[in-house]
Design a protein around this motif. Structure first.
Motif, mmCIF file in Angstrom:
data_model
loop_
_atom_site.group_PDB
_atom_site.id
_atom_site.type_symbol
_atom_site.label_atom_id
_atom_site.label_comp_id
_atom_site.label_asym_id
_atom_site.label_seq_id
_atom_site.Cartn_x
_atom_site.Cartn_y
_atom_site.Cartn_z
ATOM 1 N N GLN A 198 0.821 -1.205 0.000
ATOM 2 C CA GLN A 198 0.000 0.000 0.000
ATOM 3 C C GLN A 198 0.857 1.258 0.000
ATOM 4 O OE1 GLN A 198 -2.742 -0.286 3.257
ATOM 5 N NE2 GLN A 198 -3.756 -2.113 2.448
ATOM 6 N N VAL A 199 1.949 1.218 0.777
ATOM 7 C CA VAL A 199 2.847 2.379 0.804
ATOM 8 C C VAL A 199 3.460 2.603 -0.578
ATOM 9 C CG1 VAL A 199 5.042 3.231 1.719
ATOM 10 C CG2 VAL A 199 3.340 2.257 3.261
ATOM 11 N N ASP A 200 3.866 1.502 -1.224
ATOM 12 C CA ASP A 200 4.431 1.638 -2.572
ATOM 13 C C ASP A 200 3.407 2.225 -3.540
ATOM 14 O OD1 ASP A 200 6.781 0.587 -1.674
ATOM 15 O OD2 ASP A 200 6.344 -1.455 -2.335
ATOM 16 N N ILE A 201 2.162 1.725 -3.435
ATOM 17 C CA ILE A 201 1.115 2.255 -4.325
ATOM 18 C C ILE A 201 0.873 3.731 -4.060
ATOM 19 C CG2 ILE A 201 -1.338 2.100 -4.891
ATOM 20 C CD1 ILE A 201 -1.147 -0.902 -4.333
ATOM 21 N N LYS A 202 0.760 4.086 -2.759
ATOM 22 C CA LYS A 202 0.526 5.492 -2.405
ATOM 23 C C LYS A 202 1.706 6.359 -2.819
ATOM 24 C CE LYS A 202 -3.482 5.012 -0.355
ATOM 25 N NZ LYS A 202 -4.714 5.643 -0.881
ATOM 26 N N THR A 203 2.909 5.818 -2.636
ATOM 27 C CA THR A 203 4.101 6.591 -3.008
ATOM 28 C C THR A 203 4.129 6.846 -4.513
ATOM 29 O OG1 THR A 203 5.317 5.617 -1.164
ATOM 30 C CG2 THR A 203 6.608 6.645 -2.919
ATOM 31 N N ARG A 204 3.832 5.804 -5.275
ATOM 32 C CA ARG A 204 3.802 5.997 -6.720
ATOM 33 C C ARG A 204 2.705 6.988 -7.112
ATOM 34 N NH1 ARG A 204 4.833 0.340 -6.790
ATOM 35 N NH2 ARG A 204 2.591 -0.084 -6.982
ATOM 36 N N ALA A 205 1.556 6.908 -6.441
ATOM 37 C CA ALA A 205 0.470 7.851 -6.743
ATOM 38 C C ALA A 205 0.877 9.272 -6.391
ATOM 39 C CB ALA A 205 -0.793 7.450 -5.980
ATOM 40 N N LEU A 206 1.549 9.427 -5.222
ATOM 41 C CA LEU A 206 1.994 10.772 -4.830
ATOM 42 C C LEU A 206 3.045 11.305 -5.791
ATOM 43 C CD1 LEU A 206 2.234 10.380 -0.955
ATOM 44 C CD2 LEU A 206 0.538 11.688 -2.240
ATOM 45 N N ILE A 207 3.950 10.416 -6.224
ATOM 46 C CA ILE A 207 4.969 10.866 -7.179
ATOM 47 C C ILE A 207 4.328 11.322 -8.480
ATOM 48 C CG2 ILE A 207 6.900 10.072 -8.595
ATOM 49 C CD1 ILE A 207 7.727 8.285 -6.262
ATOM 50 N N LEU A 208 3.350 10.526 -8.945
ATOM 51 C CA LEU A 208 2.650 10.910 -10.183
ATOM 52 C C LEU A 208 1.876 12.208 -9.985
ATOM 53 C CD1 LEU A 208 1.309 7.431 -11.343
ATOM 54 C CD2 LEU A 208 3.230 8.720 -12.295
ATOM 55 N N ALA A 209 1.220 12.330 -8.795
ATOM 56 C CA ALA A 209 0.466 13.559 -8.528
ATOM 57 C C ALA A 209 1.395 14.760 -8.439
ATOM 58 C CB ALA A 209 -0.336 13.397 -7.249
ATOM 59 N N LYS A 210 2.561 14.544 -7.796
ATOM 60 C CA LYS A 210 3.518 15.641 -7.683
ATOM 61 C C LYS A 210 4.039 16.060 -9.062
ATOM 62 C CE LYS A 210 7.921 16.891 -5.577
ATOM 63 N NZ LYS A 210 9.078 16.407 -4.776
ATOM 64 N N GLU A 211 4.349 15.033 -9.870
ATOM 65 C CA GLU A 211 4.817 15.352 -11.214
ATOM 66 C C GLU A 211 3.748 16.080 -12.008
ATOM 67 O OE1 GLU A 211 5.948 11.663 -12.861
ATOM 68 O OE2 GLU A 211 7.847 11.510 -11.745
ATOM 69 N N SER A 212 2.494 15.604 -11.848
ATOM 70 C CA SER A 212 1.403 16.284 -12.554
ATOM 71 C C SER A 212 1.218 17.700 -12.040
ATOM 72 C CB SER A 212 0.108 15.483 -12.391
ATOM 73 O OG SER A 212 -0.978 16.147 -12.989
ATOM 74 N N SER A 213 1.308 17.870 -10.693
ATOM 75 C CA SER A 213 1.140 19.210 -10.112
ATOM 76 C C SER A 213 2.269 20.131 -10.557
ATOM 77 C CB SER A 213 1.100 19.107 -8.594
ATOM 78 O OG SER A 213 1.021 20.377 -8.005
ATOM 79 N N GLU A 214 3.494 19.580 -10.563
ATOM 80 C CA GLU A 214 4.623 20.398 -10.988
ATOM 81 C C GLU A 214 4.477 20.808 -12.448
ATOM 82 O OE1 GLU A 214 8.018 18.062 -10.147
ATOM 83 O OE2 GLU A 214 8.065 18.568 -7.998
ATOM 84 N N GLN A 215 3.995 19.880 -13.258
ATOM 85 C CA GLN A 215 3.786 20.219 -14.672
ATOM 86 C C GLN A 215 2.717 21.294 -14.817
ATOM 87 O OE1 GLN A 215 2.874 16.554 -16.608
ATOM 88 N NE2 GLN A 215 4.983 15.754 -16.496
ATOM 89 N N LYS A 216 1.620 21.141 -14.030
ATOM 90 C CA LYS A 216 0.572 22.165 -14.090
ATOM 91 C C LYS A 216 1.074 23.500 -13.560
ATOM 92 C CE LYS A 216 -3.295 18.928 -13.607
ATOM 93 N NZ LYS A 216 -4.432 18.526 -12.752
ATOM 94 N N SER A 217 1.824 23.450 -12.453
ATOM 95 C CA SER A 217 2.360 24.691 -11.894
ATOM 96 C C SER A 217 3.333 25.355 -12.863
ATOM 97 C CB SER A 217 3.052 24.399 -10.566
ATOM 98 O OG SER A 217 3.621 25.568 -10.024
ATOM 99 N N LEU A 218 4.155 24.549 -13.512
ATOM 100 C CA LEU A 218 5.089 25.102 -14.481
ATOM 101 C C LEU A 218 4.351 25.697 -15.671
ATOM 102 C CD1 LEU A 218 8.019 25.504 -15.378
ATOM 103 C CD2 LEU A 218 7.951 23.206 -16.390
ATOM 104 N N ALA A 219 3.300 24.987 -16.085
ATOM 105 C CA ALA A 219 2.517 25.518 -17.212
ATOM 106 C C ALA A 219 1.847 26.829 -16.828
ATOM 107 C CB ALA A 219 1.477 24.484 -17.638
ATOM 108 N N LYS A 220 1.321 26.877 -15.565
ATOM 109 C CA LYS A 220 0.667 28.113 -15.124
ATOM 110 C C LYS A 220 1.680 29.238 -15.001
ATOM 111 C CE LYS A 220 -0.809 28.376 -10.914
ATOM 112 N NZ LYS A 220 -1.600 28.174 -9.683
#
Length: 782
Positions: free
Chosen positions: A525-547
């Motif tokens: 579960q930690v691995d799944i959550k970690t991967r989800a957080l990494i993907l969310a962070k990458e997505s957020s960073e991409q959105k923040s960079l785009a903004k």
């Protein structure tokens, strides 16, 4: 390939032999059925990790095992028993592999608690039914019985096989799949499994000792009781003989009536005496007169006879003296023995000279009585009766001694008791029917003579031999438990320890493995959550960079026309055109420029390009300047603000003065917009955490809360998204407060008026920092 399989075959063979011998040695009582369950669990585990190799080792080593069991433990491991045992071991191993193939192949057995539960259920309770069922057949062959219950044997084998599988197989799999589990987890499971297995083994071993000690005590009690009752019955026969001998010794002449009455009283006591007989001494010279007088007294045809080897009787041959049976009680069915000379008895059966010399009761070997048509073995108990001494008190001592010798040396006759112990032995056997069986033999001669019973099976039973002396004869009593251990009724304590210990051990091992499985689940579960957080962070960073890129592009594109507007305004002012419209255009351009700066600050804060400073500054002076600027800018708008500073707030603080000013500007603008009032109160308070680390609180509320309309001005706590949706200035205030280590929130007073709160983290300036800052201010002023 052969180099790989040979070590596995050797290791499997060594483990197989060790487990088999260890199981028979540890499990009481020792039996062939003991090794089947544990060895089946062992081979099942090895089969899961090494394939068919352990089965080859079992086939190769089983003949050696059979020889070793016969040599060391004296167990008859014949071909049929070993064949059934080997087939059961192989079948359980193959079935176990089939049941858990998916768990092993896909390595799922310890990935979750659900998978672990079904894995343990299959390798333990289900697979162990094979060895438990086969043991029933082995137990019948080993114990040489086909009747009785073997349910305890079934449960015991099922328990040992299940415990061995549950504790051993997971350890093997942990070793095989070491790369999938951390070292600490493997050490924890291994240590607790071994410790738990030893504890359960100790518990079951202690229970076995208690059961076998209790069983041994019951057997010893029955053995002692049988010996005591047999000796008591023999003593009763001897006491009857001594009583009758005392009668003839005390009376000069005993009539037939007196003999019958006395004997009747003895036989009514219910002993094993079948007949009592009196044989007087008759010299050869008195034979004819004795026979004639006996015919008159007994009113029967009486003659002194003797018994031939073929069982026929003839007139007694000439000898110095005779001892014919004169009185016999009861006379019924004993008439054939009347007149039989006891001196004619074969010496190997009963020597009358030995009886005379011993002056005590002497027992004969088992014989077939001449008067007994049933041919049941009987025994003759005989005692010589001597004339008691009659001494004259006036005679001299020498004469007394001589007379005593003469009187005691005269033999009056023999008292003979015919005893048959069949009824007594049968009653004793019925009394001990549920406990023991016994076989009694007379072993005085070279060939044992059977007295009662017959040989019985001794496998898996307590067996003992008692040898007792019965008046010159030796009786051997072979005694054994009636039922083998496996068919005996077990106490509730034995069942409780077996069932409770089994399920307790399985539950303990399952809990240990459940902890490891739960750890695996959490890790997944930690691995799944970690991967989800990494993907969310990458997505957020991409959105923040785009903004940020969008805002920067928008800022550049808007500043070009804004600069053009400012240039036009300046040209108009130079030409003397400075009317109200030009001033409005100038103010609008300034507001647009401020808005763009705000947008860039917002973008830079979110992207992390801006960090707060930790400079020392005069906080009171800063508040005074801010208050003056606010009053000057709000004068033409009709708005006012009142500063209320708590006395706990120090003069000098370490923080970013610029962003504190921007925070206050954004808060005041947002407060006017959200609280719908023109007059505000700004309260500033300080809260210390530890050492110089503190929090600074700004609270904006209506100057006169009582004047607000509580029905229309009711506020509730709102989230950041709700707040920023109402005001861009409030969004900036939230970002500024977060940049400075705090937060912003909207609350409500009891009157219903709204309150806007903001907090930042600051550090109280040290004395040295204050002195440096004061010196800089003095230099600037000078």
């Amino acid at each position: 390939m052969m180099q790989l399989h040979l070590p596995r075959i050797i290791i499997s063979a060594i483990l197989y032999l060790a487990v088999c011998f260890g199981a028979i040695w540890l499990i009481n009582p020792q039996s062939l059925v003991n090794f089947v369950g544990p060895s089946a669990a062992l081979i099942s585990g090895l089969l899961l990790i090494w394939g068919i190799t352990p089965l080859i080792a079992v086939l190769l080593v089983s003949p050696l095992l059979a020889v070793g069991l016969g040599y060391y433990f004296h167990l008859d491991a014949n071909l049929s028993v070993m064949t059934i045992a080997v087939l059961a071991i192989i079948l359980q191993g193959c079935w176990t592999k089939q049941l858990v193939y998916r768990f092993i192949h896909y390595k799922e057995w310890l990935t979750s608690r659900k998978q672990l539960f079904f894995f343990i259920l299959r390798i333990g309770p289900i697979a162990s039914l094979v060895s438990a069922s086969s043991v029933l057949v082995i137990a019948m062959l080993d114990n040489q019985v086909m009747t009785g219950t073997f349910f305890y044997t079934f449960v015991n084998t099922w328990s040992t096989s299940m415990l061995a599988a549950v504790f051993f197989i997971p350890l093997l799999l942990l070793i095989k799949n070491a790369e999938r589990f951390k070292l600490t987890k493997r050490l924890f499971v291994s240590f607790t499994s071994i410790l738990g297995g030893l504890a359960i083994l100790l518990l079951l071993k202690t229970s076995q000792h208690e059961q076998q000690d209790y069983r041994q005590a019951l057997f010893n009690q029955s053995k002692t009781e049988v010996e005591r009752l047999v000796l008591a019955e023999v003593d009763d026969v001897v006491n009857n003989i001594n009583s009758l001998a005392a009668l003839f010794k005390a009376r000069e002449k005993v009539s037939l009536t007196e003999f019958n009455l006395f004997s009747e009283g003895i036989l009514e006591q219910g002993s094993s005496v079948r007949a009592l007989e009196w044989a007087p001494i008759v010299p050869f010279a008195d034979r004819a007169g004795f026979e004639q007088e006996s015919r008159k007294a007994l009113k029967k045809d009486f003659a002194i006879i003797e018994l031939l080897a073929n069982g026929n009787t003839i007139p007694a041959q000439s000898r110095t003296q005779y001892a014919p049976l004169y009185y016999i009680y009861p006379q019924y069915n004993n008439q054939e023995a009347l007149g039989l000379d006891v001196y004619s008895n074969p010496t190997h059966i009963l020597s009358m000279q030995v009886v005379v010399n011993s002056k005590a009761v002497i027992a004969s070997a088992p014989i077939t009585l001449v008067q007994d048509e049933l041919a049941k073995p009987g025994m003759l108990f005989s005692k010589a009766v001597f004339l008691p001494p009659e001494v004259n008190e006036l005679a001299s001592n020498e004469a007394q001694q001589k007379l005593s010798i003469i009187k005691e040396g005269k033999l009056l006759g023999f008292v003979v008791a015919v005893a048959q112990f069949d009824s007594f032995f049968e009653q004793l056997a019925q009394q001990k029917e549920q406990e023991v069986s016994f076989f009694i033999q007379d072993v005085s001669g070279s060939q044992p003579l059977s007295l009662f019973g017959q040989a019985f099976p001794t496998v898996n039973r307590h067996v003992d031999t008692i040898t007792i002396e019965v008046f010159s004869r030796l009786w051997q009593i072979d005694i054994a438990e009636k039922q083998p251990w496996f068919s005996q009724a077990k106490s509730w304590q034995a069942w409780a320890v077996l069932i409770g210990g089994t399920f307790g051990a399985v539950l303990f091992q399952m809990l240990v493995l459940m902890m490891a499985a739960y750890s695996s689940e959490l890790g997944q579960q930690v691995d799944i959550k970690t991967r989800a957080l990494i993907l969310a962070k990458e997505s957020s960073e991409q959105k923040s960079l785009a903004k940020s890129n969008f805002l920067q592009s928008l800022n550049k594109e808007l500043r070009v026309p804004l600069l053009a507007v400012k240039a036009f305004v300046e040209q108009l002012k130079k030409k003397g055109i400075n009317n109200k419209q030009v001033t409005g255009i100038s103010h609008a351009g300034s507001n647009v420029a401020l808005l763009l700066d705000t947008m860039m600050d917002l973008s830079n804060i979110e992207s992390g390009k801006i960090t707060a400073k930790e400079d020392c500054f005069d906080f009171y002076g800063f508040l005074q300047r801010t208050e003056s600027l606010l009053k000057a800018s709000n004068a033409y708008e009709g708005k006012s603000i009142f500063f209320l500073i708590d006395e706990s707030v120090p003069h000098y603080l370490n923080s970013d003065e610029l962003y504190i000013q921007k925070l206050l500007n954004a808060l005041i603008e947002s407060a006017h917009h959200l609280l719908k009032v023109d007059s505000l109160r700004l309260s500033v308070k300080l809260h210390k955490h530890k050492l110089a680390d503190t929090s600074l609180f700004f609270t904006l509320s209506p100057l006169n809360p009582a004047s607000t309309n509580s029905n229309e001005q009711t506020f509730h706590a709102q989230s950041h998204d709700d707040l920023t949706a109402d005001s861009t200035a409030l969004a900036m205030a939230i970002k500024y407060s977060q940049l400075l280590g705090g937060d912003t929130s909207l609350g409500a007073l009891s009157s219903g008026a709204g309150v806007l709160n903001a907090s930042i983290r600051v550090t109280i300036s040290s004395s040295e920092q204050q002195e440096i800052q004061q010196g800089l201010i003095f230099d600037l002023m000078s």
